[in-house]
Motif scaffolding. Structure first.
Motif, PDB file in Angstrom:
ATOM      1  N   LEU A   1      80.492 -37.285  12.693  1.00  0.00           N
ATOM      2  CA  LEU A   1      80.460 -36.348  13.808  1.00  0.00           C
ATOM      3  C   LEU A   1      79.039 -35.942  14.175  1.00  0.00           C
ATOM      4  CD1 LEU A   1      83.399 -33.968  12.849  1.00  0.00           C
ATOM      5  CD2 LEU A   1      83.376 -35.630  14.690  1.00  0.00           C
ATOM      6  N   TYR A   2      78.119 -36.045  13.213  1.00  0.00           N
ATOM      7  CA  TYR A   2      76.747 -35.589  13.443  1.00  0.00           C
ATOM      8  C   TYR A   2      75.782 -36.749  13.668  1.00  0.00           C
ATOM      9  CZ  TYR A   2      78.941 -31.605  11.057  1.00  0.00           C
ATOM     10  OH  TYR A   2      79.790 -30.597  10.679  1.00  0.00           O
ATOM     11  N   ALA A   3      76.296 -37.941  13.908  1.00  0.00           N
ATOM     12  CA  ALA A   3      75.417 -39.076  14.185  1.00  0.00           C
ATOM     13  C   ALA A   3      74.596 -38.806  15.438  1.00  0.00           C
ATOM     14  CB  ALA A   3      76.243 -40.345  14.350  1.00  0.00           C
ATOM     15  N   ASN A   4      73.427 -39.415  15.500  1.00  0.00           N
ATOM     16  CA  ASN A   4      72.504 -39.166  16.608  1.00  0.00           C
ATOM     17  C   ASN A   4      72.148 -40.481  17.297  1.00  0.00           C
ATOM     18  OD1 ASN A   4      70.480 -38.350  18.356  1.00  0.00           O
ATOM     19  ND2 ASN A   4      69.439 -37.062  16.851  1.00  0.00           N
ATOM     20  N   PRO A   5      73.014 -40.980  18.184  1.00  0.00           N
ATOM     21  CA  PRO A   5      72.725 -42.243  18.879  1.00  0.00           C
ATOM     22  C   PRO A   5      71.456 -42.191  19.715  1.00  0.00           C
ATOM     23  CG  PRO A   5      75.038 -41.608  19.153  1.00  0.00           C
ATOM     24  CD  PRO A   5      74.344 -40.443  18.541  1.00  0.00           C
ATOM     25  N   LEU A   6      71.138 -41.021  20.266  1.00  0.00           N
ATOM     26  CA  LEU A   6      69.940 -40.914  21.093  1.00  0.00           C
ATOM     27  C   LEU A   6      68.684 -41.138  20.258  1.00  0.00           C
ATOM     28  CD1 LEU A   6      68.777 -40.358  23.875  1.00  0.00           C
ATOM     29  CD2 LEU A   6      68.850 -37.898  23.350  1.00  0.00           C
ATOM     30  N   ALA A   7      68.631 -40.534  19.074  1.00  0.00           N
ATOM     31  CA  ALA A   7      67.481 -40.748  18.191  1.00  0.00           C
ATOM     32  C   ALA A   7      67.417 -42.190  17.730  1.00  0.00           C
ATOM     33  CB  ALA A   7      67.551 -39.813  16.988  1.00  0.00           C
ATOM     34  N   ALA A   8      68.572 -42.795  17.475  1.00  0.00           N
ATOM     35  CA  ALA A   8      68.578 -44.201  17.063  1.00  0.00           C
ATOM     36  C   ALA A   8      68.000 -45.084  18.153  1.00  0.00           C
ATOM     37  CB  ALA A   8      70.004 -44.639  16.713  1.00  0.00           C
ATOM     38  N   SER A   9      68.329 -44.779  19.407  1.00  0.00           N
ATOM     39  CA  SER A   9      67.799 -45.593  20.501  1.00  0.00           C
ATOM     40  C   SER A   9      66.308 -45.367  20.679  1.00  0.00           C
ATOM     41  CB  SER A   9      68.541 -45.291  21.806  1.00  0.00           C
ATOM     42  OG  SER A   9      68.294 -43.961  22.238  1.00  0.00           O
ATOM     43  N   GLU A  10      65.822 -44.141  20.419  1.00  0.00           N
ATOM     44  CA  GLU A  10      64.390 -43.857  20.524  1.00  0.00           C
ATOM     45  C   GLU A  10      63.626 -44.509  19.370  1.00  0.00           C
ATOM     46  OE1 GLU A  10      62.816 -42.339  22.876  1.00  0.00           O
ATOM     47  OE2 GLU A  10      64.176 -40.972  23.900  1.00  0.00           O
ATOM     48  N   LEU A  11      64.180 -44.366  18.168  1.00  0.00           N
ATOM     49  CA  LEU A  11      63.478 -44.824  16.970  1.00  0.00           C
ATOM     50  C   LEU A  11      63.549 -46.334  16.813  1.00  0.00           C
ATOM     51  CD1 LEU A  11      61.954 -43.835  14.453  1.00  0.00           C
ATOM     52  CD2 LEU A  11      64.151 -43.674  13.292  1.00  0.00           C
ATOM     53  N   PHE A  12      64.713 -46.902  17.093  1.00  0.00           N
ATOM     54  CA  PHE A  12      64.907 -48.340  16.906  1.00  0.00           C
ATOM     55  C   PHE A  12      65.012 -49.036  18.254  1.00  0.00           C
ATOM     56  CE2 PHE A  12      66.941 -46.254  13.158  1.00  0.00           C
ATOM     57  CZ  PHE A  12      65.951 -46.583  12.252  1.00  0.00           C
ATOM     58  N   GLU A  13      64.119 -48.638  19.147  1.00  0.00           N
ATOM     59  CA  GLU A  13      64.074 -49.233  20.479  1.00  0.00           C
ATOM     60  C   GLU A  13      63.866 -50.742  20.361  1.00  0.00           C
ATOM     61  OE1 GLU A  13      61.657 -48.589  24.694  1.00  0.00           O
ATOM     62  OE2 GLU A  13      61.117 -47.450  22.910  1.00  0.00           O
ATOM     63  N   GLY A  14      64.667 -51.489  21.059  1.00  0.00           N
ATOM     64  CA  GLY A  14      64.538 -52.937  21.005  1.00  0.00           C
ATOM     65  C   GLY A  14      65.379 -53.589  19.924  1.00  0.00           C
ATOM     66  N   VAL A  15      66.111 -52.782  19.127  1.00  0.00           N
ATOM     67  CA  VAL A  15      66.961 -53.348  18.067  1.00  0.00           C
ATOM     68  C   VAL A  15      68.427 -53.152  18.438  1.00  0.00           C
ATOM     69  CG1 VAL A  15      67.595 -53.258  15.630  1.00  0.00           C
ATOM     70  CG2 VAL A  15      65.199 -52.984  16.310  1.00  0.00           C
ATOM     71  N   PHE A  16      68.889 -51.896  18.432  1.00  0.00           N
ATOM     72  CA  PHE A  16      70.289 -51.639  18.743  1.00  0.00           C
ATOM     73  C   PHE A  16      70.640 -51.999  20.186  1.00  0.00           C
ATOM     74  CE2 PHE A  16      70.339 -48.647  15.010  1.00  0.00           C
ATOM     75  CZ  PHE A  16      71.309 -49.331  14.303  1.00  0.00           C
ATOM     76  N   ASP A  17      69.631 -51.969  21.082  1.00  0.00           N
ATOM     77  CA  ASP A  17      69.969 -52.284  22.469  1.00  0.00           C
ATOM     78  C   ASP A  17      70.243 -53.765  22.675  1.00  0.00           C
ATOM     79  OD1 ASP A  17      67.420 -53.279  22.285  1.00  0.00           O
ATOM     80  OD2 ASP A  17      66.546 -51.961  23.792  1.00  0.00           O
TER      81      ASP A  17
ATOM     82  N   THR B   1      66.723 -37.073  12.530  1.00  0.00           N
ATOM     83  CA  THR B   1      65.897 -36.096  13.225  1.00  0.00           C
ATOM     84  C   THR B   1      64.652 -36.846  13.661  1.00  0.00           C
ATOM     85  OG1 THR B   1      66.713 -34.332  11.786  1.00  0.00           O
ATOM     86  CG2 THR B   1      64.732 -33.870  13.081  1.00  0.00           C
ATOM     87  N   ALA B   2      64.609 -37.235  14.916  1.00  0.00           N
ATOM     88  CA  ALA B   2      63.503 -38.062  15.412  1.00  0.00           C
ATOM     89  C   ALA B   2      63.555 -38.097  16.927  1.00  0.00           C
ATOM     90  CB  ALA B   2      63.600 -39.491  14.857  1.00  0.00           C
ATOM     91  N   GLY B   3      62.403 -38.387  17.527  1.00  0.00           N
ATOM     92  CA  GLY B   3      62.347 -38.634  18.963  1.00  0.00           C
ATOM     93  C   GLY B   3      62.606 -37.426  19.834  1.00  0.00           C
ATOM     94  N   SER B   4      62.389 -36.196  19.310  1.00  0.00           N
ATOM     95  CA  SER B   4      62.600 -34.990  20.129  1.00  0.00           C
ATOM     96  C   SER B   4      63.988 -34.996  20.760  1.00  0.00           C
ATOM     97  CB  SER B   4      61.532 -34.901  21.231  1.00  0.00           C
ATOM     98  OG  SER B   4      60.243 -34.904  20.689  1.00  0.00           O
ATOM     99  N   THR B   5      65.003 -35.262  19.947  1.00  0.00           N
ATOM    100  CA  THR B   5      66.354 -35.454  20.489  1.00  0.00           C
ATOM    101  C   THR B   5      67.340 -34.350  20.131  1.00  0.00           C
ATOM    102  OG1 THR B   5      66.948 -36.781  18.537  1.00  0.00           O
ATOM    103  CG2 THR B   5      66.129 -37.969  20.468  1.00  0.00           C
ATOM    104  N   SER B   6      66.956 -33.364  19.339  1.00  0.00           N
ATOM    105  CA  SER B   6      67.934 -32.414  18.805  1.00  0.00           C
ATOM    106  C   SER B   6      68.736 -31.729  19.908  1.00  0.00           C
ATOM    107  CB  SER B   6      67.230 -31.366  17.937  1.00  0.00           C
ATOM    108  OG  SER B   6      66.659 -31.961  16.796  1.00  0.00           O
TER     109      SER B   6
END
Length: 747
Positions: A104-120, A139-144
């Protein structure tokens, strides 16, 4: 985790999106994975769990579960403030607790910011479903706020409706005729405390859609409320990872080989044993640790060990890193983005060209890497500062050869870090040492170890080319940036046990977008292109505050200044003329110019300006700087104007911007290291040329009111500071410094 009927519509929509398969033999079946997840919060006596985000006690206290780490950016205040605002709570009754690992607390937005070019590279439905299913809490990419505001508002609204219904039942009235304020449900002159209603309110039915609070009266959002983490930090009662104390705990100090493939060839264990308090020596694959009954003794025993490591010959050096970047820059690049026809724009006309460089940067957090571990009956518990508890659990489980269920992570408050908290090295090592000594152990890296074995902000080089037409308009821009593929490196290291991520990495790639993030121009330029030139530099790189934006903004904004001079145009007007589609950034520029007393950046003024658009927010920075008699750089004044959209807590926004400006000054003046024989030469803060209090300029921050959706804030102010200072130095001296950190005499 138990399946349960969702209590609110937004959670139902967001709980899990599950996709099909992707190449390399990876197939995920829809029917295998659960579609809904229930909260796994625990309730103290008298507490009632309303949903995955909040609990209400019969004494009236409200506990908000926050999935984000607190490392000074204020997420443990802004996120509870969203819930409290929608609930109609009394801020004095609100508390915060770390949310447990849960999809429930997963952060897809941070994953896309941090692992740009991988998950996409994965289909969208599979990407988002996988990130959620694997409980990728980040907690990354100013996404909270950007990621969780909707869920938190719905959580507060859901609890408010349930409390209103419970009160309405007592009053025999329509629940929609009631309201909430200051921790009470109110109806005309009647009111009941939340705590009085909590037990009977839990489990009621909810309308779809949920009604959000209307009106401005009594709203907490937008107010500069007191931070929830400040009192404990002020009185010293907060426990950081190094403050953990367990029964029978021992302490460890560690020395690591220069590279991951180093091996220990000698260590004087007899000498270590003679140190008073020393207990044991533990060896890892490429490290050795001394264990003692206190850390001072452990560190002395480590020194007595005098370990020597064998490593491959020819480790990285300043010379080899520069050579690798030059070779990459002169070789073939990969086009990351483009518009128009750059080749045609440059054809047969004189162009302006310049080369820029950025040295590796260190994290150099106040809190060196540390972790406390305890093994018991095949299970390991870890207390550690981490920005990614799920990834830490996976790393420890893989290294120890146990299932993830056998690893329990307790995330602790973090003393800075700026990205290094994504790494799990200390936790893995602490777990191995605890298993070897069969006692709880606290491992703390020395400051020298923390510097030498950092995951550095990547060095980079850029060749910038542009053409200004006879009317002074920028009609073509080409940015060729040489840098290691840090995005791929991060994904390969941090997601080593993630099947989908590794499958994505195995798919054909079109460069590393992470390595040149921020290089895409936000100006309206008819012809532009951005190329990444991958460079193998021989040192480990990782996420550093603002990522690649920290150097791509320097490259771009310094070069824009050069182009303005080539066009005989005042730098502010030159920028604003290209921002027809970005009125918010243009307003930041004109505001900061007015506040700073911009004189046009004329020769001798010592004034410079730079701007950046970043994760939905916009910032402009004005700087005044000069050269001291000893050839050091003096910064007289920094002014920033920020439009970050709707502000949950303006004071926290200001704190983040001010902290980012100081961090940007540190990047401009130091925070870097040289390399020799594969090792960083820096051993402590004294080697980093960091600014001290006496070096700090007068800083002014103007927050521009906006009703746009909230943008990222915690990293926003870092990128434009260095180019603003560099541009100011050019106007002060007449020569341009094109390398980071800024050094007089270097171009």
């Amino acid at each position: 985790m138990a399946d349960e009927t969702p209590t609110k519509s937004r959670l139902t929509r967001r709980q899990l999106l599950i996709g099909g398969g992707v190449g390399v033999g990876l197939v995920v079946a829809w029917t295998v994975w659960p579609r809904r997840y229930g909260p796994n919060l625990t309730a103290a006596k008298g507490e009632h769990i309303f949903n995955a985000w909040l609990k209400i006690g019969e004494d009236g206290h409200i506990a908000v579960a926050v999935p984000q780490a607190e490392h000074g950016q204020g997420s443990w205040t802004t996120l509870p403030q969203i819930v409290a605002d929608e609930l109609g709570a009394d801020w004095r009754t609100v508390a915060v607790e770390q949310a447990p690992l849960n999809p429930l607390y997963a952060n897809p937005l941070a994953a896309s910011e941090l692992f740009e070019g991988v998950f996409d590279r994965l289909p969208q439905n599979m990407r988002e479903g996988h990130i959620t299913r694997s409980a990728l809490m980040l907690t990354a990419g100013s996404t909270s706020v950007r990621q969780f505001e909707g869920d938190l508002r719905d959580a507060g609204a859901a609890a408010r409706v349930l409390l209103q219904k419970a009160a309405a039942k007592r009053w025999n009235t329509d629940w929609q005729a009631t309201g909430t304020a200051q921790g009470f449900v109110v109806h005309d002159k009647d009111k009941l405390r939340f705590g009085e209603l909590a037990a009977e309110a839990v489990g009621g039915s909810l309308p779809d859609p949920l009604p959000l609070r209307a009106g401005e009266n009594g709203r907490l959002s937008g107010q500069s409320l007191q931070r929830l983490d400040s009192p404990a930090k002020i009185d010293g009662s907060v426990n950081f990872a190094a403050d953990m104390r367990l029964p029978g705990m021992v302490f460890a100090a560690i020395r690591q080989g220069p590279t991951a493939d180093s091996r220990l060839v000698s260590a004087d264990k007899a000498a270590a044993d003679r140190v008073h308090g020393a207990l044991k020596v533990v060896e890892g694959d490429h490290w050795v640790a001394a264990v003692a009954d206190n850390w001072w003794a452990a560190n002395r025993a480590l020194g007595a060990l005098a370990p020597r490591f064998a490593a491959p010959v020819g480790g990285a050096s300043d010379y080899s890193i520069r050579g690798a970047l030059d070779a990459a820059l002169n070789g073939d690049g990969v086009r990351i983005g483009a518009a128009g026809d750059v080749g045609a724009a440059f054809r047969g006309v004189q162009v302006v060209s310049a080369e820029y460089r950025a040295a590796p940067a260190l994290h150099a957090a106040i809190e060196p890497r540390t972790a406390t571990a305890a093994w018991s009956d095949g299970t390991v518990e870890l207390w550690m500062p981490t920005l990614a508890p799920g990834l830490a659990r996976s790393a420890v489980a893989a290294a120890m050869g146990v299932g993830e269920a056998a690893v329990i992570i307790h995330p602790m408050p973090i003393g800075g870090g700026f990205g290094i908290g994504l790494e799990s090295d200390a936790g893995v090592q602490a777990a191995a040492i605890a298993r070897a000594v069969e006692r709880p152990v606290q491992l703390t890296w020395s400051r020298a170890e923390d510097c030498v074995h950092d995951r550095f902000r990547a060095p980079a080089a850029a060749r910038m080319t542009g053409r200004v037409d006879q009317n002074g308009r920028l009609v073509g821009l080409l940015a060729k940036i040489a840098a290691p593929s840090t995005g791929h490196e991060l994904a390969a290291r941090l997601l080593a046990s993630d099947t989908a991520a590794q499958a994505a990495l195995a798919l054909p790639a079109n460069g590393d977008a992470y390595a040149v993030a921020g290089g895409t121009p936000f100006y309206q330029i008819p012809n532009w292109a951005l190329d990444h030139h991958p460079a193998d530099i021989g040192i480990p790189t990782g996420y550093w505050r603002s990522g690649a934006h920290s150097y791509t903004c320097f490259f771009t904004e310094c070069f824009i200044d050069e182009l303005a001079h080539a066009a005989n145009t005042e730098p502010l007007s030159f920028r604003v003329a290209m921002l027809g589609g970005n009125a918010r950034l243009a307003r930041c520029l004109t505001t900061v110019a007015a506040l700073g007393g911009w004189e046009g950046g004329v020769a001798g003024s010592g004034q410079g300006i730079a701007c950046h658009s970043f994760r939905g927010s916009h910032i402009a920075v004005f700087a005044e700087a000069h050269i001291e008699e000893d050839q050091s750089i003096g910064i007289d004044r920094i002014v920033a104007a920020v439009d970050c959209g709707r502000q949950i807590n303006p004071d926290i926004v200001r704190q983040n911007v001010e902290g980012g400006l100081v961090f940007g000054i540190a990047q401009a003046l130091g925070a870097s290291t040289r390399f020799k024989d594969g090792l960083a030469t820096v051993r402590g803060f004294g080697d980093l040329d960091l600014p001290v209090l006496a070096d700090m300029p007068d800083i002014t921050v103007e927050l521009i009111a906006s009703e746009a959706d909230p943008g990222g804030v915690s990293e926003l102010a870092v990128p434009p500071v260095a180019p603003a200072i560099a541009n100011a130095l050019q106007s002060a001296t007449g020569f341009r410094i094109r390398s980071l950190p800024l050094k007089v005499g270097e171009t």
